[in-house]
Design a protein around this motif. Structure first.
Motif, PDB file in Angstrom:
ATOM      1  N   ASN A   1      10.063  56.824  61.135  1.00 18.25           N
ATOM      2  CA  ASN A   1       9.514  55.872  60.169  1.00 18.25           C
ATOM      3  C   ASN A   1      10.318  55.902  58.874  1.00 18.25           C
ATOM      4  OD1 ASN A   1       7.030  54.741  61.307  1.00 18.25           O
ATOM      5  ND2 ASN A   1       6.255  56.848  61.268  1.00 18.25           N
TER       6      ASN A   1
ATOM      7  N   HIS B   1       5.214  44.146  63.980  1.00 20.95           N
ATOM      8  CA  HIS B   1       4.594  45.471  64.097  1.00 20.95           C
ATOM      9  C   HIS B   1       3.416  45.406  65.083  1.00 20.95           C
ATOM     10  CE1 HIS B   1       2.698  49.229  62.964  1.00 20.95           C
ATOM     11  NE2 HIS B   1       3.799  49.533  62.296  1.00 20.95           N
TER      12      HIS B   1
ATOM     13  N   GLU C   1      -1.215  59.718  62.980  1.00 15.66           N
ATOM     14  CA  GLU C   1       0.118  60.318  62.892  1.00 15.66           C
ATOM     15  C   GLU C   1       0.103  61.482  61.889  1.00 15.66           C
ATOM     16  OE1 GLU C   1      -0.489  57.015  62.745  1.00 15.66           O
ATOM     17  OE2 GLU C   1       0.330  56.477  64.728  1.00 15.66           O
TER      18      GLU C   1
ATOM     19  N   GLY D   1       9.899  52.602  62.316  1.00 12.71           N
ATOM     20  CA  GLY D   1       8.635  52.000  61.899  1.00 12.71           C
ATOM     21  C   GLY D   1       8.471  52.087  60.391  1.00 12.71           C
ATOM     22  N   GLU D   2       7.241  51.922  59.947  1.00  7.87           N
ATOM     23  CA  GLU D   2       6.980  51.839  58.516  1.00  7.87           C
ATOM     24  C   GLU D   2       6.542  53.188  57.936  1.00  7.87           C
ATOM     25  OE1 GLU D   2       5.892  47.152  58.281  1.00  7.87           O
ATOM     26  OE2 GLU D   2       4.206  48.505  58.402  1.00  7.87           O
ATOM     27  N   ALA D   3       5.326  53.572  58.229  1.00  3.85           N
ATOM     28  CA  ALA D   3       4.789  54.813  57.648  1.00  3.85           C
ATOM     29  C   ALA D   3       3.720  55.367  58.572  1.00  3.85           C
ATOM     30  CB  ALA D   3       4.166  54.499  56.289  1.00  3.85           C
ATOM     31  N   PRO D   4       3.531  56.686  58.552  1.00  3.00           N
ATOM     32  CA  PRO D   4       2.480  57.252  59.405  1.00  3.00           C
ATOM     33  C   PRO D   4       1.101  56.751  58.972  1.00  3.00           C
ATOM     34  CG  PRO D   4       3.868  58.985  58.427  1.00  3.00           C
ATOM     35  CD  PRO D   4       4.249  57.698  57.774  1.00  3.00           C
ATOM     36  N   GLY D   5       0.207  56.588  59.951  1.00  2.84           N
ATOM     37  CA  GLY D   5      -1.194  56.289  59.653  1.00  2.84           C
ATOM     38  C   GLY D   5      -1.998  57.574  59.779  1.00  2.84           C
TER      39      GLY D   5
ATOM     40  N   SER E   1      -1.776  51.632  67.417  1.00  2.00           N
ATOM     41  CA  SER E   1      -0.587  50.756  67.426  1.00  2.00           C
ATOM     42  C   SER E   1       0.568  51.429  68.148  1.00  2.00           C
ATOM     43  CB  SER E   1      -0.184  50.257  66.040  1.00  2.00           C
ATOM     44  OG  SER E   1      -0.451  51.129  65.046  1.00  2.00           O
TER      45      SER E   1
ATOM     46  N   PRO F   1       5.146  60.369  64.956  1.00  2.00           N
ATOM     47  CA  PRO F   1       5.043  58.932  64.704  1.00  2.00           C
ATOM     48  C   PRO F   1       4.437  58.157  65.876  1.00  2.00           C
ATOM     49  CG  PRO F   1       7.316  59.515  65.195  1.00  2.00           C
ATOM     50  CD  PRO F   1       6.539  60.810  65.161  1.00  2.00           C
ATOM     51  N   PHE F   2       3.738  57.090  65.542  1.00  4.64           N
ATOM     52  CA  PHE F   2       3.210  56.144  66.518  1.00  4.64           C
ATOM     53  C   PHE F   2       2.428  56.820  67.658  1.00  4.64           C
ATOM     54  CE2 PHE F   2       6.420  53.386  64.522  1.00  4.64           C
ATOM     55  CZ  PHE F   2       5.678  52.224  64.365  1.00  4.64           C
TER      56      PHE F   2
HETATM   57  N1  URA Z   1       2.685  52.499  61.999  1.00  3.16           N
HETATM   58  C1  URA Z   1       3.960  52.824  61.718  1.00  3.16           C
HETATM   59  O1  URA Z   1       4.737  52.010  61.223  1.00  3.16           O
HETATM   60  N2  URA Z   1       4.351  54.058  62.032  1.00  3.16           N
HETATM   61  C2  URA Z   1       3.553  54.960  62.596  1.00  3.16           C
HETATM   62  O2  URA Z   1       3.998  56.077  62.847  1.00  3.16           O
HETATM   63  C3  URA Z   1       2.232  54.586  62.878  1.00  3.16           C
HETATM   64  C4  URA Z   1       1.820  53.349  62.573  1.00  3.16           C
END
Ligand code: URA
Length: 276
Positions: A169, A248, A136, A129-133, A147, A142-143
């Motif tokens: 991520n 995403h 997270e 994935g991209e980055a923690p929100g 989402s 993660p995730f």
């Molecule tokens: N979106 C992401 O790309 N990664 C996450 O861990 C949470 C949301």
């Protein structure tokens, strides 16, 4: 709060920050530009203002170029340092410990937790994935937010869950307010991702979202162009791993009509798993 800032002014300032998208307190000190006296507007004819702006931009150019070169040099150095550390890691546990101890990514300073991975490290499927929100960041996984829950439901439709895939991520720390990460932040985490893939050695990779697809495939095209098109992630000179960019889940929550495309991509991923 500064002593001469009235309660009302502080409240107005806070409202303004919330309206501008701030959702995190990162310091107990006010940032000077927000409390400084505003400068008086300068009134001058349009042509004069344009000429002055051009002159200022020209004068700035060498400084900007120098600053850009400095950023690129420090990115290279960061990437070299991170690569050296990552390459000493021979297990996922060692890599996790190295990431947690790494101080080279500026995002670490504002994050609550390092978000390393979840799922089964023995799985043949790896999701990036991209980055923690915010969720997270709070839970260190993660995730796990809204989402993430949609992503889990999507994966379930092709018979996969966190016992049959591994998930991580591009970035291990949350960008404040979920802003777009800088190239320096991505560059400092990327060597750990490369080592991560080497250690997991998956049979297929799902690239979740634009940042993931662009970074891992070294492309500039957006996710709407890349989604659903199989590519190769070149692990080394001998091994390429099939990788599929997908939309995403955060995008799908905003654009439910795009779920149809996501469904086609999931079916394509399922089919590939029968071949690899
Ligand atoms: N979106 C992401 O790309 N990664 C996450 O861990 C949470 C949301």
């Amino acid at each position: 709060m500064s002593e001469n800032l009235t309660y009302q002014a502080a409240l107005e300032g806070l409202r303004w920050q919330l309206d501008s998208g701030a959702d995190e307190v990162v310091s107990s000190q006010a940032w000077a530009p927000l409390t400084a006296e505003p400068t008086k507007p300068r009134h001058q004819p349009f042509e004069a203002a344009v000429a002055q702006a051009q002159a200022e931009a020209q004068a700035e150019a060498p400084r900007v170029n120098k600053a850009q070169s400095a950023v690129m040099a420090s990115e290279d150095q960061l990437a070299r340092d991170a690569t050296q550390i990552a390459n000493t890691c021979n297990t996922i546990e060692e890599l996790k410990a190295a990431v947690e101890a790494f101080e080279g990514c500026p995002l670490k300073a504002t994050a609550m937790n390092t978000v390393f991975s979840d799922g089964n490290p023995e799985a043949k499927v790896m999701l990036i994935g991209e980055a923690p929100g915010a969720d997270e960041d709070r839970q260190g996984k993660p995730f796990v937010g809204v989402s993430g829950q949609l992503l889990d439901r999507m994966m379930a439709t092709i018979g996969l869950d966190r016992t049959s895939f591994y998930i991580t991520n591009i970035l291990f720390w949350r960008p404040p307010g979920n802003r777009t990460p800088t190239s320096t932040e991505v560059a400092s985490c990327l060597p750990f991702m490369k080592r991560h893939i080497e250690l997991i050695n998956p049979s297929a990779i799902m690239l979740v979202g634009g940042l993931s697809a662009k970074t891992m495939l070294n492309r500039t095209e957006g996710i709407l162009r890349q989604r659903g098109k199989w590519a190769n992630y070149q692990l080394n000179s001998e091994r390429a791993i099939p990788a599929l960019p997908i939309l995403h889940p955060a995008y799908l929550l905003r654009q439910p009509v795009a779920k149809r495309q996501a469904w086609m991509d999931l079916l394509s991923f399922q089919k590939k798993l029968e071949e690899v």
